[in-house]
Design an enzyme around this catalytic site. Sequence first.
Site, mmCIF file in Angstrom:
data_model
loop_
_atom_site.group_PDB
_atom_site.id
_atom_site.type_symbol
_atom_site.label_atom_id
_atom_site.label_comp_id
_atom_site.label_asym_id
_atom_site.label_seq_id
_atom_site.Cartn_x
_atom_site.Cartn_y
_atom_site.Cartn_z
ATOM 1 N N ASP A 163 0.835 -1.190 0.000
ATOM 2 C CA ASP A 163 0.000 0.000 0.000
ATOM 3 C C ASP A 163 0.878 1.251 0.000
ATOM 4 O O ASP A 163 1.912 1.300 0.670
ATOM 5 C CB ASP A 163 -0.889 -0.023 1.247
ATOM 6 C CG ASP A 163 -1.871 1.126 1.285
ATOM 7 O OD1 ASP A 163 -2.553 1.352 0.270
ATOM 8 O OD2 ASP A 163 -1.951 1.792 2.328
ATOM 9 N N GLU B 114 1.148 -0.677 -5.063
ATOM 10 C CA GLU B 114 0.043 0.280 -5.218
ATOM 11 C C GLU B 114 0.688 1.634 -5.494
ATOM 12 O O GLU B 114 1.142 2.312 -4.571
ATOM 13 C CB GLU B 114 -0.807 0.297 -3.954
ATOM 14 C CG GLU B 114 -2.070 1.158 -4.083
ATOM 15 C CD GLU B 114 -1.816 2.630 -3.780
ATOM 16 O OE1 GLU B 114 -1.800 3.441 -4.744
ATOM 17 O OE2 GLU B 114 -1.632 2.963 -2.608
ATOM 18 N N ASP C 78 -11.281 0.898 -2.380
ATOM 19 C CA ASP C 78 -11.397 2.340 -2.159
ATOM 20 C C ASP C 78 -12.197 3.064 -3.241
ATOM 21 O O ASP C 78 -12.402 4.277 -3.137
ATOM 22 C CB ASP C 78 -10.007 2.977 -2.086
ATOM 23 C CG ASP C 78 -9.399 2.904 -0.693
ATOM 24 O OD1 ASP C 78 -10.147 2.676 0.278
ATOM 25 O OD2 ASP C 78 -8.170 3.076 -0.583
#
Length: 496
Positions: free
Chosen positions: A298, A345, A398
């Site tokens: 992330d 990401e 998200d």
Amino acid sequence: MRFDRQSGVFLHHTSLPSPHGVGDLGAGARTFVDFLERADQSLWQFCPIGPTADAQANSPYQSYSAFAGNPLLVDLRELGEYGLLTDAELDPPDAASPHETNYEAVRPYKHERLRSAFERFEAGEGDADPDAFESFREREAAWLDDYALFSALREEFDGRLWTEWPEPVRRRDPDALSDRRESLAGEIRYHEFCQWWFDRQWRALREYASERGVRLVGDLPIYVALDSADVWATPEAFQLTDDRRPAAVAGVPPNPGDDGQRWGNPLYDWETLADDGYDWWLARLERLFDLVDMTRLDHFTGFDRYWAIPADSDDPADGEWREGPGADFFEAVRDRLGDLPFLAEDLGFLDQSVVALREEFDFPGMRVPHYADWCEGGNMHQPMTYPDDCVGYTSTHDTNTIVGYYRNLSERQRDCLHYNLGTDGSEIHWDIVEAVWNSNAALAVTTVQDLLGLGGDARFNTPGTAAGNWRWRVTESGLDPEVADRLQQITDLTLR
């Protein structure tokens, strides 16, 4: 390219079918693995699996530990099978819904039953093996000792942030901690017991998935929560003041059209970590890869450079860019742990140094159609432009669902999408799935919500909001064999 051409589905464990108000690691999880096997999918991706809290809006990205598992995911039915819970205790909570997680009702319900199971286990009742418990405690002591003590201390101090605890405990005075370990011995064992059951159920589920050709894709948040065993137990790894409060916190700077974000997580002291050979990070990765087969990194940008906001400021614009550890960190990881299968990401604030870092270590990046300008030729988020060194997503935890996103598109963007994909939009969710599956992306991932063609009300998380997130659930009937069969046909035709 380090990954074969393959595909999978995202579904967080709290969203799984279960009679107890929240998904768990039991029968519903196996039903989902069976769905994936029928659909010829080889990947199951999910959010971080650490302990969550109502105080952090139940976000899996704000956990009490980067090492522990979430006790809410423990399958209570197995505890019943071992004689640690009664049939009456397995009756669902009154407020349980098959469609969403009511954390306010589920959390006390599950913890009451976990505590009852622990008390019976300590009294010698049931069929669970005490020697196996002791073996687990010994094997995982490096992180478990601090986590269990931290959890017991949080309860003793009424859930207060550890920075507000009495100074000897806050600063980890050896005598103070020794006294607390003795006085809180029962509570400490309870939290170890919960982690033992999570661990054994997780490993059984992973084996079940592996036998069916399904690999588990975890998620590693770059930052940890201030209210965590990690920061309390390893303060030297973070940028803290002399009184062990954050000197600066994480976030992202303003973009055109937004004011940026102040996440509030403490930042790493990368110089100290480097001097220590990144030991804390390597232990974290070692634990994670003991549970999953690959993981998403992330906020990959943060390893190249990170946005530091003064802790006393609420305005993200007051922050500044600082250099991250870069290649030195990933070289240390490779030297100690080998060539780990990371997915980067890399959405937002993408500059050449981030791209160069990702490419140096051959980590695939991310592409998501939601961010495409459908009227711009060659836009990087249009599936027909995806390179092979990326993961193509139909949507993420998200973003909105495909259908919700499509409904919100301007007429011009919608017309351009129709033109590019050769569709009228009547089955837009399948159109996007087919486009991503047909792309050059080495990995392709969709969500259960997208497979079912659900709208924005099924969205899992809306960044920047605190309420109503992480609640959506799928029912067992929602894991429809016909849906699996259609996905299998697309997967076969696109050679995944």
